[in-house]
Design a protein around this motif. Sequence first.
Motif, PDB file in Angstrom:
ATOM      1  N   SER A 199       0.831  -1.208   0.000  1.00 48.04           N
ATOM      2  CA  SER A 199       0.000   0.000   0.000  1.00 48.04           C
ATOM      3  C   SER A 199       0.867   1.260   0.000  1.00 48.04           C
ATOM      4  O   SER A 199       1.792   1.372   0.806  1.00 48.04           O
ATOM      5  CB  SER A 199      -0.913   0.002   1.224  1.00 48.04           C
ATOM      6  OG  SER A 199      -1.763   1.127   1.203  1.00 48.04           O
ATOM      7  N   PRO A 200       0.534   2.179  -0.900  1.00 44.01           N
ATOM      8  CA  PRO A 200      -0.417   2.011  -2.003  1.00 44.01           C
ATOM      9  C   PRO A 200       0.137   1.042  -3.035  1.00 44.01           C
ATOM     10  O   PRO A 200       1.333   0.737  -3.035  1.00 44.01           O
ATOM     11  CB  PRO A 200      -0.540   3.427  -2.576  1.00 44.01           C
ATOM     12  CG  PRO A 200       0.772   4.074  -2.241  1.00 44.01           C
ATOM     13  CD  PRO A 200       1.185   3.514  -0.914  1.00 44.01           C
ATOM     14  N   GLN A 201      -0.747   0.555  -3.911  1.00 46.38           N
ATOM     15  CA  GLN A 201      -0.263  -0.365  -4.932  1.00 46.38           C
ATOM     16  C   GLN A 201       0.808   0.326  -5.783  1.00 46.38           C
ATOM     17  O   GLN A 201       0.757   1.533  -6.014  1.00 46.38           O
ATOM     18  CB  GLN A 201      -1.419  -0.842  -5.810  1.00 46.38           C
ATOM     19  CG  GLN A 201      -2.337  -1.805  -5.085  1.00 46.38           C
ATOM     20  CD  GLN A 201      -3.205  -2.607  -6.039  1.00 46.38           C
ATOM     21  OE1 GLN A 201      -3.560  -2.147  -7.103  1.00 46.38           O
ATOM     22  NE2 GLN A 201      -3.565  -3.800  -5.612  1.00 46.38           N
ATOM     23  N   PRO A 202       1.793  -0.439  -6.233  1.00 49.42           N
ATOM     24  CA  PRO A 202       2.925   0.168  -6.944  1.00 49.42           C
ATOM     25  C   PRO A 202       2.563   0.638  -8.342  1.00 49.42           C
ATOM     26  O   PRO A 202       1.665   0.092  -8.991  1.00 49.42           O
ATOM     27  CB  PRO A 202       3.944  -0.971  -7.010  1.00 49.42           C
ATOM     28  CG  PRO A 202       3.130  -2.217  -6.930  1.00 49.42           C
ATOM     29  CD  PRO A 202       1.964  -1.885  -6.049  1.00 49.42           C
ATOM     30  N   ARG A 203       3.270   1.666  -8.784  1.00 47.87           N
ATOM     31  CA  ARG A 203       3.243   2.002 -10.201  1.00 47.87           C
ATOM     32  C   ARG A 203       4.074   0.952 -10.941  1.00 47.87           C
ATOM     33  O   ARG A 203       4.969   0.336 -10.361  1.00 47.87           O
ATOM     34  CB  ARG A 203       3.815   3.392 -10.434  1.00 47.87           C
ATOM     35  CG  ARG A 203       3.050   4.483  -9.717  1.00 47.87           C
ATOM     36  CD  ARG A 203       3.472   5.856 -10.181  1.00 47.87           C
ATOM     37  NE  ARG A 203       2.905   6.874  -9.300  1.00 47.87           N
ATOM     38  CZ  ARG A 203       1.645   7.282  -9.329  1.00 47.87           C
ATOM     39  NH1 ARG A 203       0.818   6.748 -10.211  1.00 47.87           N
ATOM     40  NH2 ARG A 203       1.203   8.195  -8.493  1.00 47.87           N
ATOM     41  N   THR A 204       3.803   0.781 -12.218  1.00 51.77           N
ATOM     42  CA  THR A 204       4.462  -0.314 -12.935  1.00 51.77           C
ATOM     43  C   THR A 204       5.421   0.151 -14.028  1.00 51.77           C
ATOM     44  O   THR A 204       5.958  -0.674 -14.765  1.00 51.77           O
ATOM     45  CB  THR A 204       3.404  -1.264 -13.527  1.00 51.77           C
ATOM     46  OG1 THR A 204       2.413  -0.496 -14.234  1.00 51.77           O
ATOM     47  CG2 THR A 204       2.728  -2.062 -12.429  1.00 51.77           C
ATOM     48  N   GLU A 205       5.667   1.451 -14.127  1.00 51.28           N
ATOM     49  CA  GLU A 205       6.563   1.936 -15.179  1.00 51.28           C
ATOM     50  C   GLU A 205       7.943   1.295 -15.073  1.00 51.28           C
ATOM     51  O   GLU A 205       8.506   0.830 -16.078  1.00 51.28           O
ATOM     52  CB  GLU A 205       6.704   3.457 -15.120  1.00 51.28           C
ATOM     53  CG  GLU A 205       7.671   3.988 -16.172  1.00 51.28           C
ATOM     54  CD  GLU A 205       7.921   5.475 -16.066  1.00 51.28           C
ATOM     55  OE1 GLU A 205       8.711   5.979 -16.883  1.00 51.28           O
ATOM     56  OE2 GLU A 205       7.345   6.135 -15.177  1.00 51.28           O
ATOM     57  N   LEU A 206       8.516   1.267 -13.888  1.00 48.80           N
ATOM     58  CA  LEU A 206       9.856   0.716 -13.721  1.00 48.80           C
ATOM     59  C   LEU A 206       9.877  -0.771 -14.078  1.00 48.80           C
ATOM     60  O   LEU A 206      10.807  -1.248 -14.740  1.00 48.80           O
ATOM     61  CB  LEU A 206      10.325   0.936 -12.276  1.00 48.80           C
ATOM     62  CG  LEU A 206      11.836   0.925 -12.027  1.00 48.80           C
ATOM     63  CD1 LEU A 206      12.520   2.048 -12.804  1.00 48.80           C
ATOM     64  CD2 LEU A 206      12.118   1.065 -10.536  1.00 48.80           C
TER      65      LEU A 206
END
Length: 198
Positions: free
Chosen positions: A82-89
């Motif tokens: 939390s919060p859910q991760p961003r996925t760009e990386l």
Amino acid sequence: MTVRVHIWSDYVCPFCLITDELLARATAARTDVEIEHHPHELRPHPARTLRPEDPYLPGVWTTAVYPMARRLGVPMTLPTVSPQPRTELAFRGFQYASDRGVGAVYHRRLLTAFFREDLDIGDRDVLVRLARDVGLEPTGFASALDDPSYARRHREALAESARRGITVVPTVFVGGRRLEGVVTENVLHRALDEAVAA
């Protein structure tokens, strides 16, 4: 004839893991299928990501995700990150993995890490560890996460997603047929057979 299957996913979408599993089952006995994965970020920066302690995620999982996953035999658990991760990386890492012939394996490893092992796939150290799991050299992978060329390729992939009008993940193209959301294994079998016969 080889059938090309293109699938757009995000690593924080539980329905993408379900579809990945169903597609693997539907193609397991076939030698005439090539699957290509493509990124689609559900919540790119600066959009806020979801929090599992808020009502929305537990509600969706209780009413939709868990019943579907149980019915289809795909084990998964609502992650506590939390919060859910961003996925760009993570998707930059996917570009690097694809260059080295393990894009599909990396893709699956990211989905299972998040939904079965409750790992933070937005964390750089976690990503390096997962890359090592699929046979990638950790130092090279870590460098790729900061390499502008991989960032650019990810942006280009997102632009392609936009050009195709992808708004739902998973979205699967089997030949010329577009399938949005989770479809049954039988639907996938029929779509593959129709593509071969076309």
